[in-house]
Enzyme design. Structure first.
Site, PDB file in Angstrom:
ATOM      1  N   GLU A 139      39.790  80.367   5.726  1.00 44.82           N
ATOM      2  CA  GLU A 139      38.649  80.749   4.895  1.00 44.82           C
ATOM      3  C   GLU A 139      38.327  82.224   5.146  1.00 44.82           C
ATOM      4  N   GLY A 346      67.408 106.444   8.460  1.00 49.63           N
ATOM      5  CA  GLY A 346      66.846 107.752   8.133  1.00 49.63           C
ATOM      6  C   GLY A 346      65.984 107.691   6.874  1.00 49.63           C
ATOM      7  N   GLU A 370      50.070  81.737  10.230  1.00 49.71           N
ATOM      8  CA  GLU A 370      50.538  80.610  11.057  1.00 49.71           C
ATOM      9  C   GLU A 370      50.232  80.842  12.534  1.00 49.71           C
ATOM     10  N   THR A 372      48.247  84.094  14.792  1.00 53.77           N
ATOM     11  CA  THR A 372      48.644  85.471  15.111  1.00 53.77           C
ATOM     12  C   THR A 372      49.425  85.481  16.432  1.00 53.77           C
ATOM     13  N   PHE A 390      40.238  80.922  24.522  1.00 51.30           N
ATOM     14  CA  PHE A 390      39.858  81.161  23.127  1.00 51.30           C
ATOM     15  C   PHE A 390      38.368  81.433  22.962  1.00 51.30           C
TER      16      PHE A 390
HETATM   17  P1  TGC Z   1      42.453  72.417  20.045  1.00 54.98           P
HETATM   18  O1  TGC Z   1      41.517  71.725  20.978  1.00 54.98           O
HETATM   19  O2  TGC Z   1      43.453  73.343  20.594  1.00 54.98           O
HETATM   20  O3  TGC Z   1      43.238  71.347  19.161  1.00 54.98           O
HETATM   21  C1  TGC Z   1      42.632  70.200  18.580  1.00 54.98           C
HETATM   22  C2  TGC Z   1      43.626  69.055  18.738  1.00 54.98           C
HETATM   23  O4  TGC Z   1      44.866  69.383  18.062  1.00 54.98           O
HETATM   24  C3  TGC Z   1      45.961  69.441  19.016  1.00 54.98           C
HETATM   25  N1  TGC Z   1      46.763  70.604  18.638  1.00 54.98           N
HETATM   26  C4  TGC Z   1      47.937  70.526  18.009  1.00 54.98           C
HETATM   27  N2  TGC Z   1      48.685  69.491  17.655  1.00 54.98           N
HETATM   28  C5  TGC Z   1      49.863  69.741  17.045  1.00 54.98           C
HETATM   29  N3  TGC Z   1      50.289  70.970  16.749  1.00 54.98           N
HETATM   30  C6  TGC Z   1      49.551  72.045  17.091  1.00 54.98           C
HETATM   31  N4  TGC Z   1      49.986  73.280  16.769  1.00 54.98           N
HETATM   32  C7  TGC Z   1      48.318  71.847  17.756  1.00 54.98           C
HETATM   33  N5  TGC Z   1      47.351  72.672  18.216  1.00 54.98           N
HETATM   34  C8  TGC Z   1      46.415  71.905  18.766  1.00 54.98           C
HETATM   35  C9  TGC Z   1      45.293  69.603  20.376  1.00 54.98           C
HETATM   36  O5  TGC Z   1      46.111  69.093  21.406  1.00 54.98           O
HETATM   37  C10 TGC Z   1      44.030  68.802  20.197  1.00 54.98           C
HETATM   38  O6  TGC Z   1      44.362  67.429  20.302  1.00 54.98           O
HETATM   39  P2  TGC Z   1      43.327  66.408  20.941  1.00 54.98           P
HETATM   40  O7  TGC Z   1      44.045  65.099  20.865  1.00 54.98           O
HETATM   41  O8  TGC Z   1      43.099  66.899  22.329  1.00 54.98           O
HETATM   42  O9  TGC Z   1      42.098  66.471  20.087  1.00 54.98           O
HETATM   43  O10 TGC Z   1      41.549  73.103  18.945  1.00 54.98           O
HETATM   44  P3  TGC Z   1      40.931  74.536  18.923  1.00 54.98           P
HETATM   45  O11 TGC Z   1      39.799  74.516  17.940  1.00 54.98           O
HETATM   46  O12 TGC Z   1      40.658  75.012  20.322  1.00 54.98           O
HETATM   47  O13 TGC Z   1      42.123  75.368  18.252  1.00 54.98           O
HETATM   48  C11 TGC Z   1      42.728  76.321  18.882  1.00 54.98           C
HETATM   49  C12 TGC Z   1      43.885  76.984  18.098  1.00 54.98           C
HETATM   50  C13 TGC Z   1      43.622  78.459  18.151  1.00 54.98           C
HETATM   51  C14 TGC Z   1      45.144  76.664  18.876  1.00 54.98           C
HETATM   52  C15 TGC Z   1      44.122  76.549  16.675  1.00 54.98           C
HETATM   53  O14 TGC Z   1      42.996  76.446  15.958  1.00 54.98           O
HETATM   54  C16 TGC Z   1      45.132  77.437  15.948  1.00 54.98           C
HETATM   55  O15 TGC Z   1      46.318  77.174  15.998  1.00 54.98           O
HETATM   56  N6  TGC Z   1      44.682  78.536  15.226  1.00 54.98           N
HETATM   57  C17 TGC Z   1      45.535  79.329  14.355  1.00 54.98           C
HETATM   58  C18 TGC Z   1      45.281  78.970  12.930  1.00 54.98           C
HETATM   59  C19 TGC Z   1      46.505  79.081  12.082  1.00 54.98           C
HETATM   60  O16 TGC Z   1      47.626  79.141  12.535  1.00 54.98           O
HETATM   61  N7  TGC Z   1      46.317  79.037  10.776  1.00 54.98           N
HETATM   62  C20 TGC Z   1      47.404  79.006   9.856  1.00 54.98           C
HETATM   63  C21 TGC Z   1      46.944  78.695   8.449  1.00 54.98           C
HETATM   64  S1  TGC Z   1      48.240  78.206   7.370  1.00 54.98           S
HETATM   65  C22 TGC Z   1      49.152  79.582   7.134  1.00 54.98           C
HETATM   66  O17 TGC Z   1      48.955  80.599   7.708  1.00 54.98           O
HETATM   67  C23 TGC Z   1      50.266  79.436   6.157  1.00 54.98           C
HETATM   68  S2  TGC Z   1      51.172  80.860   5.979  1.00 54.98           S
HETATM   69  C24 TGC Z   1      52.420  80.457   4.885  1.00 54.98           C
HETATM   70  C25 TGC Z   1      53.673  80.015   5.548  1.00 54.98           C
HETATM   71  O18 TGC Z   1      53.654  79.222   6.490  1.00 54.98           O
HETATM   72  O19 TGC Z   1      54.755  80.451   5.133  1.00 54.98           O
HETATM   73  P1  FAD Z   2      41.130  86.617  12.524  1.00 59.64           P
HETATM   74  O1  FAD Z   2      41.140  85.222  12.992  1.00 59.64           O
HETATM   75  O2  FAD Z   2      39.828  87.199  12.080  1.00 59.64           O
HETATM   76  O3  FAD Z   2      41.756  87.572  13.646  1.00 59.64           O
HETATM   77  C1  FAD Z   2      41.588  88.997  13.612  1.00 59.64           C
HETATM   78  C2  FAD Z   2      42.203  89.560  14.897  1.00 59.64           C
HETATM   79  O4  FAD Z   2      41.505  89.035  16.031  1.00 59.64           O
HETATM   80  C3  FAD Z   2      43.665  89.185  15.091  1.00 59.64           C
HETATM   81  O5  FAD Z   2      44.348  90.255  15.677  1.00 59.64           O
HETATM   82  C4  FAD Z   2      43.607  88.008  16.069  1.00 59.64           C
HETATM   83  O6  FAD Z   2      44.791  87.877  16.838  1.00 59.64           O
HETATM   84  C5  FAD Z   2      42.426  88.430  16.935  1.00 59.64           C
HETATM   85  N1  FAD Z   2      41.780  87.297  17.578  1.00 59.64           N
HETATM   86  C6  FAD Z   2      41.168  86.236  17.001  1.00 59.64           C
HETATM   87  N2  FAD Z   2      40.693  85.386  17.931  1.00 59.64           N
HETATM   88  C7  FAD Z   2      40.994  85.931  19.126  1.00 59.64           C
HETATM   89  C8  FAD Z   2      40.771  85.526  20.487  1.00 59.64           C
HETATM   90  N3  FAD Z   2      40.151  84.392  20.793  1.00 59.64           N
HETATM   91  N4  FAD Z   2      41.229  86.338  21.465  1.00 59.64           N
HETATM   92  C9  FAD Z   2      41.892  87.484  21.174  1.00 59.64           C
HETATM   93  N5  FAD Z   2      42.124  87.914  19.931  1.00 59.64           N
HETATM   94  C10 FAD Z   2      41.690  87.137  18.917  1.00 59.64           C
HETATM   95  N6  FAD Z   2      46.269  80.461   5.433  1.00 59.64           N
HETATM   96  C11 FAD Z   2      46.314  79.219   4.874  1.00 59.64           C
HETATM   97  O7  FAD Z   2      45.502  78.356   5.185  1.00 59.64           O
HETATM   98  N7  FAD Z   2      47.272  78.912   3.953  1.00 59.64           N
HETATM   99  C12 FAD Z   2      48.193  79.801   3.541  1.00 59.64           C
HETATM  100  O8  FAD Z   2      49.062  79.472   2.709  1.00 59.64           O
HETATM  101  C13 FAD Z   2      48.157  81.115   4.094  1.00 59.64           C
HETATM  102  N8  FAD Z   2      49.027  82.070   3.651  1.00 59.64           N
HETATM  103  C14 FAD Z   2      48.843  83.375   4.053  1.00 59.64           C
HETATM  104  C15 FAD Z   2      49.580  84.402   3.431  1.00 59.64           C
HETATM  105  C16 FAD Z   2      49.354  85.721   3.771  1.00 59.64           C
HETATM  106  C17 FAD Z   2      50.093  86.806   3.044  1.00 59.64           C
HETATM  107  C18 FAD Z   2      48.427  86.047   4.798  1.00 59.64           C
HETATM  108  C19 FAD Z   2      48.177  87.469   5.211  1.00 59.64           C
HETATM  109  C20 FAD Z   2      47.712  85.052   5.423  1.00 59.64           C
HETATM  110  C21 FAD Z   2      47.894  83.700   5.042  1.00 59.64           C
HETATM  111  N9  FAD Z   2      47.095  82.683   5.584  1.00 59.64           N
HETATM  112  C22 FAD Z   2      47.153  81.413   5.056  1.00 59.64           C
HETATM  113  C23 FAD Z   2      46.018  83.007   6.525  1.00 59.64           C
HETATM  114  C24 FAD Z   2      46.493  83.243   7.954  1.00 59.64           C
HETATM  115  O9  FAD Z   2      46.852  82.048   8.574  1.00 59.64           O
HETATM  116  C25 FAD Z   2      45.376  83.964   8.704  1.00 59.64           C
HETATM  117  O10 FAD Z   2      45.302  85.277   8.181  1.00 59.64           O
HETATM  118  C26 FAD Z   2      45.609  83.983  10.191  1.00 59.64           C
HETATM  119  O11 FAD Z   2      45.508  82.680  10.746  1.00 59.64           O
HETATM  120  C27 FAD Z   2      44.617  84.917  10.937  1.00 59.64           C
HETATM  121  O12 FAD Z   2      43.307  84.676  10.531  1.00 59.64           O
HETATM  122  P2  FAD Z   2      42.350  85.905  10.062  1.00 59.64           P
HETATM  123  O13 FAD Z   2      43.115  86.675   9.033  1.00 59.64           O
HETATM  124  O14 FAD Z   2      41.057  85.314   9.668  1.00 59.64           O
HETATM  125  O15 FAD Z   2      42.206  86.812  11.334  1.00 59.64           O
END
Ligand code: TGC
Ligand code: FAD
Length: 394
Positions: A139, A346, A370, A372, A390
């Protein structure tokens, strides 16, 4: 260009692959060489996703290729699936991203959390590429910390009403179905399959990207969107359900990054052999050789990591923290390799007639989405130390 099996393989990983795994890779590699590489620079510059690839990849069953054949998918193992991601990203990160979202972030949750009716309705069509999906977790004010999401799901009769905004959504305006994550009245995160044509659902594409330009990225605005009761994915309950989807996509990205790195390394090596400066090929200089060797070393490490990760996944022994380590490592390596390749080229390297600049710009996104690089550092850091870094500082 080297034959597929002769591509960068300094440690003979080819010999560890089965016939089926090689076939899966080579089939996609041929399509990428023919249909992606010759024109992707122009599409990238124009900010266009090459949509005619959608059915072509469907015909090859590249979407959700590691999901079961009974739902129209290829039923491949995870190494074959990873090699497909590698080849797609050798073309462009946007092409791999399209397929990643379709397979790992939409088909996977439907398969894993959906009803049999939802599976039958969506999976065969999505495997064929006749229906497209997107995944709305992030979001405007909640990216790394998806638990802070504001999107709400309120029960209304037999159905639900969804309100909120999702940001940076890959495939947003291409999608026939959006997987939307929202908090219910008990603050539990739940997953919904939402038809973007419903009243109150608006999609706005983001056109100002300087990275990942050959990919559609959108904002989804849901203003009291009424969805039927069967829109909910019944087993998608809790943040963990969304995070398990991310593990699937991150796994594919760890492989995909190798493809981008290979494209850059091959291009830089060929250029360095040909380009003459100070009376000899630049490849004969120590500094260029060091750069090329560093690139090769990082590619080789990334290959071994991804290969073993795939075997662990197939054996059911994969931990999500291992996927974090591999995504973090391989994407950052690809980013550095692409910049190095750009430097070797270059001045020519800044144009889109060569691939290095595009592959250097794309991982600025891949290193961020996915999870950072920092987030994956903290995921692995928490795993090895037992301390969660975190939240608020103590
Ligand atoms: P946390 O307490 O860590 O986790 C809650 C519960 O989930 C489990 N868990 C996982 N399980 C499977 N796979 C994972 N990667 C998991 N990460 C955590 C965890 O064990 C726990 O289980 P339980 O049974 O104890 O409840 O929750 P938190 O709120 O502290 O989260 C921490 C954090 C930072 C790890 C998590 O929120 C996170 O991974 N943040 C990053 C967000 C992110 O990657 N967003 C991506 C959006 S989609 C996207 O970017 C698509 S791009 C397009 C493309 O892919 O090509
Ligand atoms: P923020 O969470 O605001 O982070 C900003 C900076 O702070 C980063 O450098 C981060 O590493 C740092 N930071 C944050 N927390 C901490 C901490 N605790 N300690 C130290 N540093 C920290 N999302 C979807 O749901 N679906 C999609 O299909 C999807 N596609 C995407 C496609 C593109 C082209 C892009 C750019 C993003 C996409 N995303 C999607 C979103 C993407 O997953 C997020 O941009 C990403 O998870 C980071 O979130 P944010 O941009 O809000 O950055």
């Amino acid at each position: 260009m080297p034959a597929i099996a002769e591509r960068v393989d300094y440690f003979g990983i080819e010999s560890l692959l089965s016939e089926d795994e090689r076939l899966a890779r080579d089939t996609i590699a041929r399509l990428v060489d023919r249909e992606v590489i010759p024109r992707i620079g122009r599409a990238w510059l124009a900010g266009e996703f090459p949509r005619d690839l959608i059915p072509a990849l469907g015909d090859l069953r590249a979407y959700g290729a590691n999901l079961p054949a009974e739902y129209g998918c290829a039923g491949m193992n995870n190494v074959a699936y990873g090699l497909i991601m590698q080849e797609l990203e050798r073309g462009d990160s946007g092409v791999r991203s399209f397929a990643s979202v379709q397979g790992a972030l939409v088909m996977y949750p439907i398969y894993e959390y959906g009803t049999e009716e939802q599976r039958r309705r969506w999976l065969p069509a999505m495997a064929a590429g006749t229906k497209i999906g997107c995944f709305g977790l992030t979001e405007p004010t909640a990216g790394s910390d998806p638990a802070a999401m504001q999107t709400r799901a309120r029960r209304s009769g037999a159905g639900w009403v969804l309100t909120g905004t999702k940001m940076w959504i890959t495939n947003g305006s291409l999608a026939d179905v959006a997987v939307v994550w929202a908090k219910d009245e008990q603050d539990e995160i739940r997953g919904f399959l939402v038809d973007p044509k419903l009243p109150g659902f608006a999609v706005h594409d983001i056109h100002t990207k300087a990275s990942m330009r050959a990919s559609v990225t959108s904002e989804l605005v849901l203003d009291h969107v009424e969805v039927p009761g069967d829109a909910v994915l019944p087993k998608a309950v809790g943040l963990g359900a969304a995070l398990r989807c991310l593990t699937q996509a991150r796994y594919g990205i760890a492989w995909g990054a190798i493809g981008a790195a290979i494209a850059c390394y091959e291009e830089a090596l060929a250029y360095a052999r040909d380009r003459v400066a100070f009376g000899r090929p630049i490849a004969a200089t120590q500094l260029i050789q060091e750069r090329l060797v560093n690139m090769l070393a990082e590619i080789t490490k990334a290959q071994l990591l991804a290969y073993h990760l795939g075997r662990l996944k197939d054996a059911g022994r994969l931990r999500y923290t291992q996927v974090s380590l591999a995504k973090r490592n391989n994407v950052r390596a690809a980013l550095i390799i692409a910049r190095e390749a750009r430097a070797i080229l270059g001045g020519y390297g800044i144009t889109l007639e060569y691939h290095a600049m595009r592959h250097a710009a794309n991982p600025e996104t891949v290193d961020t989405y996915e999870g950072t690089y920092d987030v994956h550092t903290l995921i692995v850091g928490r795993d090895i130390t037992g301390f969660d870094a975190f939240g608020a500082a103590t």
